[in-house]
Design a protein around this motif. Structure first.
Motif, PDB file in Angstrom:
ATOM      1  N   GLY A  50      14.000 -34.328 -35.100  1.00 41.77           N
ATOM      2  CA  GLY A  50      12.376 -35.322 -34.686  1.00 41.77           C
ATOM      3  C   GLY A  50      13.234 -36.780 -33.321  1.00 41.77           C
ATOM      4  N   SER A  51      13.710 -36.880 -32.870  1.00 45.78           N
ATOM      5  CA  SER A  51      13.766 -37.843 -32.356  1.00 45.78           C
ATOM      6  C   SER A  51      14.323 -37.294 -30.558  1.00 45.78           C
ATOM      7  CB  SER A  51      14.991 -38.865 -31.967  1.00 45.78           C
ATOM      8  OG  SER A  51      16.228 -37.441 -32.184  1.00 45.78           O
ATOM      9  N   ASP A  52      14.102 -38.407 -29.135  1.00 45.83           N
ATOM     10  CA  ASP A  52      14.897 -37.834 -28.368  1.00 45.83           C
ATOM     11  C   ASP A  52      15.878 -37.480 -27.453  1.00 45.83           C
ATOM     12  OD1 ASP A  52      14.017 -40.089 -28.401  1.00 45.83           O
ATOM     13  OD2 ASP A  52      13.673 -41.229 -26.539  1.00 45.83           O
ATOM     14  N   PHE A  53      16.371 -36.759 -28.779  1.00 48.22           N
ATOM     15  CA  PHE A  53      17.813 -36.976 -28.550  1.00 48.22           C
ATOM     16  C   PHE A  53      18.452 -36.357 -27.370  1.00 48.22           C
ATOM     17  CE2 PHE A  53      21.406 -34.918 -29.660  1.00 48.22           C
ATOM     18  CZ  PHE A  53      23.461 -35.922 -29.474  1.00 48.22           C
ATOM     19  N   GLY A  54      17.185 -35.179 -26.829  1.00 48.99           N
ATOM     20  CA  GLY A  54      17.829 -34.351 -25.496  1.00 48.99           C
ATOM     21  C   GLY A  54      18.077 -34.957 -24.814  1.00 48.99           C
ATOM     22  N   SER A  55      17.431 -36.182 -24.181  1.00 48.92           N
ATOM     23  CA  SER A  55      17.691 -36.619 -22.949  1.00 48.92           C
ATOM     24  C   SER A  55      18.209 -38.590 -23.183  1.00 48.92           C
ATOM     25  CB  SER A  55      16.060 -37.123 -22.451  1.00 48.92           C
ATOM     26  OG  SER A  55      15.761 -37.586 -23.464  1.00 48.92           O
ATOM     27  N   ASN A  56      19.140 -38.138 -24.532  1.00 49.92           N
ATOM     28  CA  ASN A  56      19.826 -39.498 -24.618  1.00 49.92           C
ATOM     29  C   ASN A  56      21.202 -39.068 -25.489  1.00 49.92           C
ATOM     30  OD1 ASN A  56      18.446 -41.739 -24.392  1.00 49.92           O
ATOM     31  ND2 ASN A  56      17.175 -41.238 -24.856  1.00 49.92           N
ATOM     32  N   CYS A  57      21.997 -38.175 -24.425  1.00 46.41           N
ATOM     33  CA  CYS A  57      23.254 -36.668 -25.460  1.00 46.41           C
ATOM     34  C   CYS A  57      23.917 -36.820 -24.291  1.00 46.41           C
ATOM     35  CB  CYS A  57      22.196 -36.131 -26.160  1.00 46.41           C
ATOM     36  SG  CYS A  57      22.024 -35.055 -25.469  1.00 46.41           S
ATOM     37  N   LEU A  58      25.359 -37.009 -25.129  1.00 49.80           N
ATOM     38  CA  LEU A  58      26.150 -36.139 -23.220  1.00 49.80           C
ATOM     39  C   LEU A  58      26.502 -34.673 -23.810  1.00 49.80           C
ATOM     40  CD1 LEU A  58      27.994 -39.704 -23.912  1.00 49.80           C
ATOM     41  CD2 LEU A  58      26.803 -38.753 -21.270  1.00 49.80           C
ATOM     42  N   LYS A  59      27.318 -34.070 -22.980  1.00 48.69           N
ATOM     43  CA  LYS A  59      27.379 -32.494 -23.052  1.00 48.69           C
ATOM     44  C   LYS A  59      28.822 -32.665 -23.626  1.00 48.69           C
ATOM     45  CE  LYS A  59      27.610 -28.561 -21.523  1.00 48.69           C
ATOM     46  NZ  LYS A  59      27.786 -27.264 -22.654  1.00 48.69           N
ATOM     47  N   ILE A  60      29.205 -32.314 -24.922  1.00 49.50           N
ATOM     48  CA  ILE A  60      30.787 -32.160 -25.543  1.00 49.50           C
ATOM     49  C   ILE A  60      31.157 -31.180 -25.263  1.00 49.50           C
ATOM     50  CG2 ILE A  60      32.860 -33.204 -26.735  1.00 49.50           C
ATOM     51  CD1 ILE A  60      30.847 -35.114 -26.308  1.00 49.50           C
ATOM     52  N   ASP A  61      32.639 -30.516 -24.063  1.00 50.42           N
ATOM     53  CA  ASP A  61      33.062 -29.267 -24.089  1.00 50.42           C
ATOM     54  C   ASP A  61      34.558 -29.754 -24.021  1.00 50.42           C
ATOM     55  OD1 ASP A  61      33.736 -27.031 -23.974  1.00 50.42           O
ATOM     56  OD2 ASP A  61      31.996 -26.829 -22.199  1.00 50.42           O
ATOM     57  N   ALA A  62      35.415 -29.589 -25.172  1.00 48.50           N
ATOM     58  CA  ALA A  62      36.593 -29.926 -25.002  1.00 48.50           C
ATOM     59  C   ALA A  62      37.638 -29.245 -26.054  1.00 48.50           C
ATOM     60  CB  ALA A  62      37.150 -31.289 -24.880  1.00 48.50           C
ATOM     61  N   LYS A  63      38.751 -28.890 -24.866  1.00 53.84           N
ATOM     62  CA  LYS A  63      40.003 -27.910 -26.198  1.00 53.84           C
ATOM     63  C   LYS A  63      41.414 -28.446 -25.886  1.00 53.84           C
ATOM     64  CE  LYS A  63      40.898 -22.802 -25.901  1.00 53.84           C
ATOM     65  NZ  LYS A  63      40.531 -22.866 -27.029  1.00 53.84           N
ATOM     66  N   ARG A  64      41.746 -28.046 -26.618  1.00 51.66           N
ATOM     67  CA  ARG A  64      43.376 -28.672 -27.216  1.00 51.66           C
ATOM     68  C   ARG A  64      44.172 -27.697 -28.383  1.00 51.66           C
ATOM     69  NH1 ARG A  64      45.206 -34.380 -28.969  1.00 51.66           N
ATOM     70  NH2 ARG A  64      44.308 -35.156 -26.737  1.00 51.66           N
ATOM     71  N   GLU A  65      45.138 -27.005 -27.071  1.00 52.27           N
ATOM     72  CA  GLU A  65      45.712 -25.542 -27.797  1.00 52.27           C
ATOM     73  C   GLU A  65      44.670 -24.735 -28.720  1.00 52.27           C
ATOM     74  OE1 GLU A  65      48.633 -27.938 -31.357  1.00 52.27           O
ATOM     75  OE2 GLU A  65      48.970 -29.151 -30.385  1.00 52.27           O
ATOM     76  N   ASP A  66      44.843 -24.936 -29.532  1.00 52.74           N
ATOM     77  CA  ASP A  66      43.797 -23.505 -30.060  1.00 52.74           C
ATOM     78  C   ASP A  66      42.367 -23.798 -30.692  1.00 52.74           C
ATOM     79  OD1 ASP A  66      45.693 -21.676 -29.722  1.00 52.74           O
ATOM     80  OD2 ASP A  66      46.259 -21.059 -31.401  1.00 52.74           O
ATOM     81  N   VAL A  67      42.494 -25.236 -30.666  1.00 52.22           N
ATOM     82  CA  VAL A  67      41.141 -26.045 -31.355  1.00 52.22           C
ATOM     83  C   VAL A  67      40.002 -26.666 -30.096  1.00 52.22           C
ATOM     84  CG1 VAL A  67      40.082 -27.292 -32.893  1.00 52.22           C
ATOM     85  CG2 VAL A  67      42.673 -26.603 -32.261  1.00 52.22           C
ATOM     86  N   SER A  68      38.543 -26.844 -30.267  1.00 50.26           N
ATOM     87  CA  SER A  68      37.598 -26.402 -29.583  1.00 50.26           C
ATOM     88  C   SER A  68      36.490 -27.255 -29.932  1.00 50.26           C
ATOM     89  CB  SER A  68      37.195 -25.087 -27.871  1.00 50.26           C
ATOM     90  OG  SER A  68      36.313 -24.315 -29.539  1.00 50.26           O
ATOM     91  N   LEU A  69      36.429 -28.006 -28.852  1.00 48.45           N
ATOM     92  CA  LEU A  69      35.288 -29.152 -29.631  1.00 48.45           C
ATOM     93  C   LEU A  69      34.280 -29.049 -28.523  1.00 48.45           C
ATOM     94  CD1 LEU A  69      33.910 -30.893 -31.798  1.00 48.45           C
ATOM     95  CD2 LEU A  69      34.791 -33.028 -30.053  1.00 48.45           C
ATOM     96  N   THR A  70      32.815 -28.696 -28.997  1.00 47.90           N
ATOM     97  CA  THR A  70      31.807 -28.145 -28.372  1.00 47.90           C
ATOM     98  C   THR A  70      30.198 -28.656 -28.565  1.00 47.90           C
ATOM     99  OG1 THR A  70      30.829 -26.476 -29.117  1.00 47.90           O
ATOM    100  CG2 THR A  70      32.381 -26.056 -26.779  1.00 47.90           C
ATOM    101  N   GLY A  71      29.316 -29.051 -28.574  1.00 44.05           N
ATOM    102  CA  GLY A  71      28.689 -29.499 -28.798  1.00 44.05           C
ATOM    103  C   GLY A  71      27.707 -31.150 -27.975  1.00 44.05           C
ATOM    104  N   PHE A  72      27.284 -32.044 -28.468  1.00 49.70           N
ATOM    105  CA  PHE A  72      26.483 -33.227 -28.053  1.00 49.70           C
ATOM    106  C   PHE A  72      26.562 -34.107 -28.521  1.00 49.70           C
ATOM    107  CE2 PHE A  72      23.970 -29.004 -26.628  1.00 49.70           C
ATOM    108  CZ  PHE A  72      24.085 -29.104 -25.589  1.00 49.70           C
ATOM    109  N   ALA A  73      26.592 -35.309 -28.066  1.00 56.15           N
ATOM    110  CA  ALA A  73      26.803 -36.666 -28.151  1.00 56.15           C
ATOM    111  C   ALA A  73      25.837 -37.804 -28.135  1.00 56.15           C
ATOM    112  CB  ALA A  73      28.113 -36.730 -28.058  1.00 56.15           C
ATOM    113  N   GLY A  74      25.083 -38.334 -28.546  1.00 54.19           N
ATOM    114  CA  GLY A  74      24.433 -38.986 -28.542  1.00 54.19           C
ATOM    115  C   GLY A  74      24.860 -40.580 -27.875  1.00 54.19           C
TER     116      GLY A  74
END
Ligand SMILES: Nc1ncnc2c1ncn2[C@@H]1O[C@H](COP(=O)(O)OP(=O)(O)O)[C@@H](O)[C@H]1O
Ligand SMILES: [Mg+2]
Length: 510
Positions: free
Chosen positions: A217-241
């Motif tokens: 319910g906020s303007d997160f979409g225009s105030n966030c950063l895309k996260i896409d990282a991997k280390r060994e078999d573990v991956s992290l995706t998503g968005f960080a404000g």
């Protein structure tokens, strides 16, 4: 009294004590069951924040009529194909939710599978079967829960106000909806629609962000950063404000492990550490982060409500989350910098401020005045950051002769031109379409902090020996903790030694 096995009904009520803490826990369990059943549309209806009535209807696979009674028995599940707890891929696996809920409420289970031409309805009251008969229902399942905790009234006393309980319900639905973007989820409370989250049609960032925006319910979409990282078999995706978008608590921090919403201390602390340089301690960033790990390195069976998890190698997880977030935040430096006093101060152009009182708070040695700060910033800047600040220095010459300013040049400074100072503390700068306020005291602290940090990195922290060492009295455990870290403190310029059991002696400071 002789030792004896407790009857099933009592065992279920004991389990319910852990699994079903409040109405929101019922909503969570039912919603997760619907997601596990592959539902594409789920409708949730609550009355009196779920205390009086909860109904969850889905269009999932349904329960075969001859398995419905079994579904309501303890430890009955269809979700552990090889009884292997190291390979959990669905949200459920304990087979505890339905019997627990049924033992403390009046429950109706209505379900129909695709191969059945009619639905069946099973009614349970306080754990006792009351009826089983044909019913009308589309393919899928409806579970109605009435009079929650009527069988264990003590629990009712622990419930909070209607508003608080309803907030928990909404929160739980939002968290699960975040991890299942393809599912349409609607929530009605007392006849009013609270949430309407249509499932996304295309699996791209834009669609996912628009769903997240609806949830936050906020303007997160225009105030966030895309996260896409991997280390060994573990991956992290998503968005960080961006750090400029923050809240007073962590309820906007959505963290998922293999699609499961968790409120895990380790994960929260990683987010806090990553944002430490960008946000005040009491502010919380908004994040929606999805960790994907091989099922065998995570144990989800540590908490009855599955809210916490354990990782076999916490180092990899910590490293991945912190470095991915920090990296994204530093790349976005100047977008994020609106909350960072040092950049704010450095990027403003102070010298269009003729005849303004620019004295800092004289009583406080840390409150250097504005010119001093500006000078020390310019002196302390490394060459790669000079670009940002150069215009200010250049302008010093110009404004010595000419005190006016060219409004067109506002755009040259990422954070505008300083216009005035208020309470001898706050610098107000004008940008092309807004204003920026910098607390110069905080900016100075930040400056010193940044200096020490970069010195630590370069291993060039200068220490000064105190003529009279300072003795600091502390609790015994604090002395122990501090002394354990004494090597690390030394690299930051602080030389301490234990002094008796409850004090330390400070010999050198940065
Ligand atoms: N909405 C649903 N649609 C299809 N099957 C369901 C649904 N809810 C429950 N079930 C079935 O009932 C079983 C028991 O559910 P539950 O007590 O929540 O345990 P668990 O989810 O841990 O297996 C599930 O394993 C599943 O087979
Ligand atoms: Mg379940």
């Amino acid at each position: 009294m002789k030792i004896r096995l407790l009857p099933d009904k009592t065992v279920n009520q004991i389990a319910a004590g852990e699994v079903v803490e409040r109405p929101a826990s019922v909503v969570k369990e039912l919603l997760e069951n619907s997601i596990d059943a592959g539902a594409r549309e789920i409708n949730i209806n609550v009355i009196d924040a779920g205390r009086e009535y909860i109904c969850v209807t889905d269009d999932g696979c349904g329960i075969p009529y001859d398995e419905m009674e079994l579904a309501l028995q303890r430890h009955a599940t269809s979700k552990l194909p090889e009884n292997n707890l190291n390979n959990i891929r669905l949200l459920g696996f304990r087979g505890e939710a339905l019997p627990s809920i049924a033992s403390v409420s009046k429950l109706n289970l209505i379900s129909r599978t695709s191969i059945s031409d009619q639905a069946w309805k099973l009614s349970i009251i306080g754990g006792n079967k009351e009826g089983f008969s044909p019913a009308a229902h589309n393919i899928g399942t409806t579970i109605e829960v009435k009079d929650l905790f009527f069988a264990t009234p003590a629990r009712l006393k622990f419930l909070k106000t209607l508003r608080t309980e309803q907030k928990h319900v909404v929160d739980v639905v939002k968290r699960i909806a975040m991890a299942s973007p393809i599912t349409t989820i609607k929530l009605m409370a007392d006849g009013r629609q609270i949430l309407n989250l249509p499932g996304i049609k295309e699996n791209n960032d834009r669609s996912i962000l628009s769903r997240i925006d609806k949830i936050f319910g906020s303007d997160f979409g225009s105030n966030c950063l895309k996260i896409d990282a991997k280390r060994e078999d573990v991956s992290l995706t998503g968005f960080a404000g961006l750090p400029t978008l923050h809240k007073t608590n962590s309820s906007y921090q959505h963290l998922f492990v293999n699609g499961r919403s968790v409120r895990d201390k380790l994960l929260f602390s990683c987010v806090r550490v990553a944002y430490r340089d960008f946000l005040a301690n009491d502010r919380f960033p908004l994040v929606a982060l999805f960790l994907d790990v091989p099922p065998d390195i995570v144990d989800v069976n540590v908490h009855p409500a599955k809210a916490e998890v354990r990782f076999s190698d916490t180092g990899v997880i910590r490293g991945l989350i912190i470095s991915a977030l920090k990296h994204a935040l530093s790349i976005a430096g100047h977008r994020a910098s609106t909350s960072s006093s040092i950049a704010a101060l450095g990027a403003t152009n102070p010298y269009v401020l003729p005849n303004l009182p620019l004295h800092g708070r004289q009583t406080n040695s840390h409150s250097a005045n504005y010119h001093e700060i500006q000078r020390s910033i310019n002196n302390s800047l490394s060459s790669d950051r000079l670009e940002l600040y150069q215009p200010s220095a250049k302008n010093e010459e110009n404004t010595a002769k000419d005190t006016g300013y060219d409004s067109a040049s506002l755009g040259d400074f990422p954070l505008g031109a300083a216009r005035t100072q208020i309470h001898e503390t706050y610098i107000v700068a004008q940008t092309e379409d807004g204003i920026i306020i910098v607390d110069q005291h905080a900016a100075h602290e930040r400056l010193v902090y940044e200096e020490i940090k970069s010195d630590i990195e370069k291993k060039t922290v200068n220490r000064q020996c105190l003529l009279l060492p300072e003795i600091v009295n502390l609790e015994e455990w604090q002395v122990e903790k501090l002394c354990e870290q004494s090597d690390e403190l030394k690299t930051a310029g602080l030389l301490i030694e234990p002094f008796g059991k409850s004090s330390v002696i400070v010999r050198e400071i940065p």
